[in-house]
Motif scaffolding. Structure first.
Motif, PDB file in Angstrom:
ATOM      1  N   SER A 141       0.820  -1.202   0.000  1.00 14.92           N
ATOM      2  CA  SER A 141       0.000   0.000   0.000  1.00 14.92           C
ATOM      3  C   SER A 141       0.856   1.256   0.000  1.00 14.92           C
ATOM      4  CB  SER A 141      -0.920  -0.018   1.226  1.00 14.92           C
ATOM      5  OG  SER A 141      -1.781   1.093   1.221  1.00 14.92           O
ATOM      6  N   LEU A 142       1.949   1.230   0.761  1.00 13.39           N
ATOM      7  CA  LEU A 142       2.864   2.369   0.785  1.00 13.39           C
ATOM      8  C   LEU A 142       3.490   2.596  -0.587  1.00 13.39           C
ATOM      9  CD1 LEU A 142       4.650   1.790   4.217  1.00 13.39           C
ATOM     10  CD2 LEU A 142       3.305   3.801   3.594  1.00 13.39           C
ATOM     11  N   TYR A 143       3.904   1.522  -1.222  1.00  9.75           N
ATOM     12  CA  TYR A 143       4.530   1.645  -2.544  1.00  9.75           C
ATOM     13  C   TYR A 143       3.532   2.182  -3.560  1.00  9.75           C
ATOM     14  CZ  TYR A 143       7.241   0.480  -6.693  1.00  9.75           C
ATOM     15  OH  TYR A 143       7.938   0.558  -7.877  1.00  9.75           O
ATOM     16  N   ASN A 144       2.310   1.678  -3.514  1.00 11.14           N
ATOM     17  CA  ASN A 144       1.297   2.131  -4.457  1.00 11.14           C
ATOM     18  C   ASN A 144       1.001   3.624  -4.288  1.00 11.14           C
ATOM     19  OD1 ASN A 144      -0.951   1.695  -6.429  1.00 11.14           O
ATOM     20  ND2 ASN A 144      -2.197   2.194  -4.648  1.00 11.14           N
ATOM     21  N   THR A 145       0.931   4.068  -3.018  1.00 14.31           N
ATOM     22  CA  THR A 145       0.567   5.460  -2.749  1.00 14.31           C
ATOM     23  C   THR A 145       1.718   6.421  -2.985  1.00 14.31           C
ATOM     24  OG1 THR A 145      -1.077   4.753  -1.114  1.00 14.31           O
ATOM     25  CG2 THR A 145      -0.324   7.050  -1.001  1.00 14.31           C
ATOM     26  N   PHE A 162      -1.368   9.117   6.053  1.00 13.13           N
ATOM     27  CA  PHE A 162      -1.556   7.752   5.561  1.00 13.13           C
ATOM     28  C   PHE A 162      -1.691   6.771   6.724  1.00 13.13           C
ATOM     29  CE2 PHE A 162       0.178   3.611   4.516  1.00 13.13           C
ATOM     30  CZ  PHE A 162      -0.487   3.276   3.352  1.00 13.13           C
ATOM     31  N   PHE A 163      -0.769   6.849   7.690  1.00  9.87           N
ATOM     32  CA  PHE A 163      -0.814   5.905   8.813  1.00  9.87           C
ATOM     33  C   PHE A 163      -2.017   6.175   9.718  1.00  9.87           C
ATOM     34  CE2 PHE A 163       3.694   5.131   7.798  1.00  9.87           C
ATOM     35  CZ  PHE A 163       3.691   3.746   7.855  1.00  9.87           C
ATOM     36  N   LYS A 168      -7.224   4.209  11.554  1.00 12.36           N
ATOM     37  CA  LYS A 168      -8.650   4.484  11.719  1.00 12.36           C
ATOM     38  C   LYS A 168      -9.494   3.464  10.961  1.00 12.36           C
ATOM     39  CE  LYS A 168      -9.916   8.797  11.431  1.00 12.36           C
ATOM     40  NZ  LYS A 168     -10.351  10.112  10.876  1.00 12.36           N
ATOM     41  N   LYS A 169      -9.086   3.139   9.739  1.00  9.53           N
ATOM     42  CA  LYS A 169      -9.818   2.144   8.950  1.00  9.53           C
ATOM     43  C   LYS A 169      -9.810   0.782   9.643  1.00  9.53           C
ATOM     44  CE  LYS A 169      -9.081   4.170   4.373  1.00  9.53           C
ATOM     45  NZ  LYS A 169      -8.389   4.027   3.061  1.00  9.53           N
ATOM     46  N   PHE A 170      -8.666   0.402  10.201  1.00 12.23           N
ATOM     47  CA  PHE A 170      -8.561  -0.899  10.878  1.00 12.23           C
ATOM     48  C   PHE A 170      -9.490  -0.941  12.087  1.00 12.23           C
ATOM     49  CE2 PHE A 170      -6.711  -3.830  13.950  1.00 12.23           C
ATOM     50  CZ  PHE A 170      -6.549  -4.971  13.179  1.00 12.23           C
ATOM     51  N   VAL A 171      -9.496   0.121  12.885  1.00 15.67           N
ATOM     52  CA  VAL A 171     -10.326   0.160  14.092  1.00 15.67           C
ATOM     53  C   VAL A 171     -11.810   0.129  13.733  1.00 15.67           C
ATOM     54  CG1 VAL A 171     -10.997   1.565  16.081  1.00 15.67           C
ATOM     55  CG2 VAL A 171      -8.584   1.331  15.478  1.00 15.67           C
ATOM     56  N   VAL A 172     -12.214   0.940  12.755  1.00 16.95           N
ATOM     57  CA  VAL A 172     -13.621   0.972  12.349  1.00 16.95           C
ATOM     58  C   VAL A 172     -14.045  -0.381  11.789  1.00 16.95           C
ATOM     59  CG1 VAL A 172     -15.261   1.993  10.726  1.00 16.95           C
ATOM     60  CG2 VAL A 172     -13.651   3.450  11.946  1.00 16.95           C
ATOM     61  N   THR A 173     -13.166  -1.008  11.010  1.00 21.61           N
ATOM     62  CA  THR A 173     -13.470  -2.330  10.458  1.00 21.61           C
ATOM     63  C   THR A 173     -13.701  -3.351  11.558  1.00 21.61           C
ATOM     64  OG1 THR A 173     -12.189  -1.882   8.457  1.00 21.61           O
ATOM     65  CG2 THR A 173     -12.628  -4.186   8.980  1.00 21.61           C
ATOM     66  N   GLN A 174     -12.847  -3.332  12.580  1.00 22.98           N
ATOM     67  CA  GLN A 174     -13.001  -4.282  13.686  1.00 22.98           C
ATOM     68  C   GLN A 174     -14.274  -4.017  14.473  1.00 22.98           C
ATOM     69  OE1 GLN A 174     -10.943  -6.879  13.697  1.00 22.98           O
ATOM     70  NE2 GLN A 174     -10.004  -5.806  11.973  1.00 22.98           N
ATOM     71  N   CYS A 175     -14.623  -2.750  14.637  1.00 19.16           N
ATOM     72  CA  CYS A 175     -15.842  -2.403  15.372  1.00 19.16           C
ATOM     73  C   CYS A 175     -17.098  -2.917  14.666  1.00 19.16           C
ATOM     74  CB  CYS A 175     -15.941  -0.890  15.562  1.00 19.16           C
ATOM     75  SG  CYS A 175     -14.731  -0.217  16.728  1.00 19.16           S
ATOM     76  N   ILE A 176     -17.028  -3.063  13.364  1.00 18.69           N
ATOM     77  CA  ILE A 176     -18.158  -3.599  12.611  1.00 18.69           C
ATOM     78  C   ILE A 176     -18.038  -5.113  12.460  1.00 18.69           C
ATOM     79  CG2 ILE A 176     -19.332  -3.572  10.373  1.00 18.69           C
ATOM     80  CD1 ILE A 176     -18.407  -0.676  10.051  1.00 18.69           C
ATOM     81  N   LEU A 177     -16.844  -5.574  12.111  1.00 14.82           N
ATOM     82  CA  LEU A 177     -16.636  -6.977  11.776  1.00 14.82           C
ATOM     83  C   LEU A 177     -16.827  -7.908  12.965  1.00 14.82           C
ATOM     84  CD1 LEU A 177     -15.748  -8.993   9.576  1.00 14.82           C
ATOM     85  CD2 LEU A 177     -13.386  -8.586  10.287  1.00 14.82           C
ATOM     86  N   LEU A 178     -16.267  -7.572  14.113  1.00 19.42           N
ATOM     87  CA  LEU A 178     -16.303  -8.486  15.257  1.00 19.42           C
ATOM     88  C   LEU A 178     -17.719  -8.706  15.802  1.00 19.42           C
ATOM     89  CD1 LEU A 178     -13.016  -7.478  17.128  1.00 19.42           C
ATOM     90  CD2 LEU A 178     -13.408  -9.335  15.490  1.00 19.42           C
TER      91      LEU A 178
END
Length: 309
Positions: A141-145, A162-163, A168-178
């Protein structure tokens, strides 16, 4: 040789045959997609002039930029896809999934949850798996961006942004996914012989809910959405929507320019409640570089205005 291979295949246990079949199918799909991408890259390399069909709407300079960009993107996609396929194969061959399941059991056990808490162990397993995927995918992802997108003048992100965005994306994903996964596993556990019907209905409802609330409650966590001000553009969009019986209720502008200079637009909603979202990169007047200067500033200089235009 074919007969010998057939005999050896028949002698394998059923679970080994399933395992090998899944692996072979995965590689067959990857190789087919890689072949199609290779054919397309050959077109990118050999087509150096604007096709006749595009001659009236695209100049040579724009076409060349687009060709080189797509060539770099396709090459990157080949290598990242190859890595992903090799990584998945190694995880399967080396027992990565059983190891992660055992590790999840140890972690949940230390937290006071025994083997009877299978859902808790499954959630820990899912958390570790997504964390592993995020870490291994980060260099790509870093290389692509910061290499490909930066090279072609599209990237607008800083490393810090970026980081921050990735976390934030990881945390929001876990809050929905789990929570969703825990409910799904519970339904499967109590569903009996017809668990798959209940699980399908549950995933259908969850999908509809997520599609409905995404733009209103999830997307604004990452980007700023503002209503498109009254004016000629909004009137034309509403007129077009009426001409095709599109039940448009609101038009938004999203601040996508803080990530990329790519332009985009989309619509969402159900039944009689449809909405359109335009990226601010589509609208010169709403670009981040065109914001009103703060008090005490003299405004934009000519270089900034030229860059924005």
């Amino acid at each position: 040789a074919m007969a010998l291979s057939g005999d050896l295949w028949a002698e394998l246990p059923a679970e080994r045959r399933i395992f090998c079949s899944v692996l072979l199918f995965s590689w067959a799909v990857y190789l087919w997609e890689a072949f199609l991408a290779h054919r397309q890259r050959r077109v990118y390399r050999t087509t150096t002039h604007v096709p006749q069909e595009l001659g009236q709407i695209m100049d040579s300079e724009t076409f060349e930029k687009s060709r080189l960009y797509q060539l770099d993107k396709s090459t990157f996609s080949f290598w990242s896809g190859l890595y992903s396929e090799v990584e998945g194969t190694m995880i399967l061959l080396c027992g990565g999934i059983p190891f992660l399941w055992k590790l999840s059991g140890q972690i949940s056990g230390r937290a006071g949850f025994g083997r009877e808490y299978e859902i808790v162990q499954s959630l820990v397993f899912l958390l570790l798996a997504t964390l592993f995927s995020a870490v291994t995918g980060l260099p790509w992802s870093l290389y692509n961006t910061f290499v490909i997108e930066e090279k072609h003048g599209f990237n607008q992100q800083t490393l810090g942004f970026f980081f921050k965005d990735a976390i934030k994306k990881f945390v929001v994903t876990q809050c929905i996914l789990l929570p969703v996964t825990s409910l799904l596993l519970y339904i499967i556990k109590i569903g009996g012989d017809y668990f798959f019907i209940y699980a399908w209905l549950f995933t259908l409802v969850v999908s509809l809910v997520l599609v409905t609330i995404y733009a209103d409650y999830i997307a604004p966590l990452f980007d700023k959405f503002i209503p498109l001000p009254e004016g000629e553009l909004k009137q034309q969009i509403e007129t077009m929507a009426k001409s095709i019986d599109f039940p448009l209720t609101k038009v938004y502008v999203v601040e996508g320019s803080k990530r990329s200079s790519h332009s985009n637009a989309y619509f969402y909603g159900f039944f009689k409640n449809k909405r359109i979202v335009l990226f601010d990169t589509l609208l010169e007047d709403y670009s981040a570089l065109n914001k009103e200067p703060a008090e005490g500033e003299d405004g934009e200089n000519e270089e900034t205005k030229a860059k924005t235009k």
